[in-house]
Every structure is written in structure tokens, then in C-alpha cells.
Design a protein around this motif. Structure first.
Motif, PDB file in Angstrom:
ATOM      1  N   GLN A   1     100.900  44.435  41.312  1.00  0.00           N
ATOM      2  CA  GLN A   1     100.468  45.163  42.506  1.00  0.00           C
ATOM      3  C   GLN A   1     100.882  44.347  43.725  1.00  0.00           C
ATOM      4  O   GLN A   1     101.202  43.170  43.611  1.00  0.00           O
ATOM      5  N   LEU A   2     100.909  44.974  44.876  1.00  0.00           N
ATOM      6  CA  LEU A   2     101.345  44.276  46.081  1.00  0.00           C
ATOM      7  C   LEU A   2     100.435  43.090  46.416  1.00  0.00           C
ATOM      8  O   LEU A   2     100.895  42.102  46.978  1.00  0.00           O
ATOM      9  N   ALA A   3      99.175  43.167  46.047  1.00  0.00           N
ATOM     10  CA  ALA A   3      98.242  42.074  46.310  1.00  0.00           C
ATOM     11  C   ALA A   3      98.606  40.808  45.528  1.00  0.00           C
ATOM     12  O   ALA A   3      98.107  39.727  45.833  1.00  0.00           O
ATOM     13  N   ASP A   4      99.516  40.930  44.558  1.00  0.00           N
ATOM     14  CA  ASP A   4      99.966  39.765  43.797  1.00  0.00           C
ATOM     15  C   ASP A   4     100.877  38.852  44.616  1.00  0.00           C
ATOM     16  O   ASP A   4     101.281  37.800  44.134  1.00  0.00           O
ATOM     17  N   TYR A   5     101.204  39.268  45.843  1.00  0.00           N
ATOM     18  CA  TYR A   5     102.127  38.508  46.687  1.00  0.00           C
ATOM     19  C   TYR A   5     101.438  38.092  47.989  1.00  0.00           C
ATOM     20  O   TYR A   5     101.850  38.489  49.072  1.00  0.00           O
ATOM     21  N   PRO A   6     100.404  37.252  47.916  1.00  0.00           N
ATOM     22  CA  PRO A   6      99.645  36.909  49.126  1.00  0.00           C
ATOM     23  C   PRO A   6     100.275  35.813  49.984  1.00  0.00           C
ATOM     24  O   PRO A   6      99.856  35.591  51.113  1.00  0.00           O
ATOM     25  N   ASP A   7     101.283  35.122  49.458  1.00  0.00           N
ATOM     26  CA  ASP A   7     101.802  33.943  50.150  1.00  0.00           C
ATOM     27  C   ASP A   7     102.964  34.218  51.096  1.00  0.00           C
ATOM     28  O   ASP A   7     103.469  33.299  51.724  1.00  0.00           O
ATOM     29  N   GLY A   8     103.408  35.418  51.175  1.00  0.00           N
ATOM     30  CA  GLY A   8     104.532  35.687  52.056  1.00  0.00           C
ATOM     31  C   GLY A   8     105.072  37.079  51.845  1.00  0.00           C
ATOM     32  O   GLY A   8     104.497  37.866  51.088  1.00  0.00           O
ATOM     33  N   PRO A   9     106.178  37.385  52.475  1.00  0.00           N
ATOM     34  CA  PRO A   9     106.709  38.737  52.356  1.00  0.00           C
ATOM     35  C   PRO A   9     107.251  39.021  50.963  1.00  0.00           C
ATOM     36  O   PRO A   9     107.698  38.117  50.254  1.00  0.00           O
TER      37      PRO A   9
END
Length: 176
Positions: free
Chosen positions: A60-68
């Protein structure tokens, strides 16, 4: 007489000025086409995305919290997509990339395509087109760069060079 006046007028206009005007017309034309191709694409808050990759990994998109993260829609039948695949693969080596295979004939067809092309980036299937509809994707390739807060910061349909995507992602990392 009129031909002589036109020739004299052109001779008075410096060549660099004509080139500058022609370049400006080309830039405006390309920008207009890009804007037209983006019509209908979602902007602002990214729609929720919860899926399973071809490798069976929930994402899910929330799996990428550290940057774009680059969310890239493509299809195995798309010639322009084929031109961009090696760039997307190279981008996935050091950036967060999630791709979506749109109406591409199912998991086995996409797996065979990935193997044949030597691609290993994460892929989500969208055979029904529902995910593409939520993002307003009407043509492929289509790219979205989504920042760590879940906002779409860049979107484009059509040929987008990997260097441009890399530059836009780096810009968000540095100056957010």
C-alpha cells in the motif's frame, strides 16, 4: 515588390530571435499537449491503494513513509511503455517504485513479459482497470510521484524520461 519587402524584413530579424521564437512555440506546444493528456488524472491526495504484487507481497502507499514513491501504470501491449521500461527498472534500483500492469492479460502473461525483458521491479496487476480508474488513468504509460504524506506531487501520461522522474523525486527528497 512584396517578396522583396518580406525578404528585407526577414534579413532585419536576427537569426537568434527567430530561433528563440520557434523554440518558445515548441515548448508551449509540448506543455499544452502534456496538460491536455493529464486531464482527468487525480491530483492532490492519492487514492488508497492496497494490493498484492506479482510476488505475493501485500503493498500500500503507506508502506513508503520515508520519501517519494513513483506509481507507474503500464501495459505489456503498449509500445511507448516498452520504451520506458529500462528507465523505470533503473529507477527502481535506488528509488521507491511501484508499477501497475493495466489490462495486461493476467499474472502469467505479466510474469512472462517481466522475465523476457529482464525486469524485477514490483508489479501490481490491474486487469479490471479499477485501480487505473481511481487514479484517473485513461492511457499508458502514466506516472504519479507521491510524497511521504500521500499527496500527488507530479503526474503525467505518455513518454516521460527516467531522468526527469529521478530529478523530480530527488527534488522532493531534498526540498519536499
Amino acid at each position: 515588390m512584396a517578396d522583396n519587402e518580406n525578404a528585407a524584413s526577414e534579413a532585419r530579424t536576427p537569426r537568434w530571435r527567430r530561433w528563440l521564437i520557434e523554440a518558445l512555440v515548441v515548448v508551449l506546444l509540448v506543455a499544452g499537449i502534456r496538460i491536455w493528456m493529464q486531464r482527468g488524472m487525480v491530483d492532490g491526495e492519492a487514492p488508497a491503494l492496497a494490493a498484492i504484487t506479482l510476488d505475493g507481497v501485500p503493498v500500500q502507499l503507506a508502506d513508503y513513509p520515508d520519501g517519494p514513491v513513483l506509481l507507474h501504470f503500464w501495459a505489456i501491449w503498449c509500445g511507448v511503455c516498452e520504451l520506458t521500461q529500462s528507465g523505470i527498472e533503473a529507477l527502481a534500483d535506488d528509488r521507491a517504485v511501484l508499477t501497475v500492469a493495466l489490462r495486461s492479460g493476467g499474472a502469467e502473461a505479466v510474469r512472462a513479459h517481466m522475465k523476457r525483458e529482464g525486469l524485477s521491479h514490483p508489479v501490481v496487476l490491474d486487469d479490471s482497470g479499477r485501480l487505473a480508474d481511481r487514479f484517473g488513468v485513461s492511457g499508458v504509460p502514466a506516472s504519479f510521484i507521491i510524497d511521504s504524506t500521500g499527496r500527488i506531487r507530479y503526474r503525467n501520461t505518455g513518454l516521460t524520461p527516467a531522468w526527469e522522474l529521478r530529478l523530480r523525486m530527488a527534488w522532493l527528497e531534498w526540498w519536499g
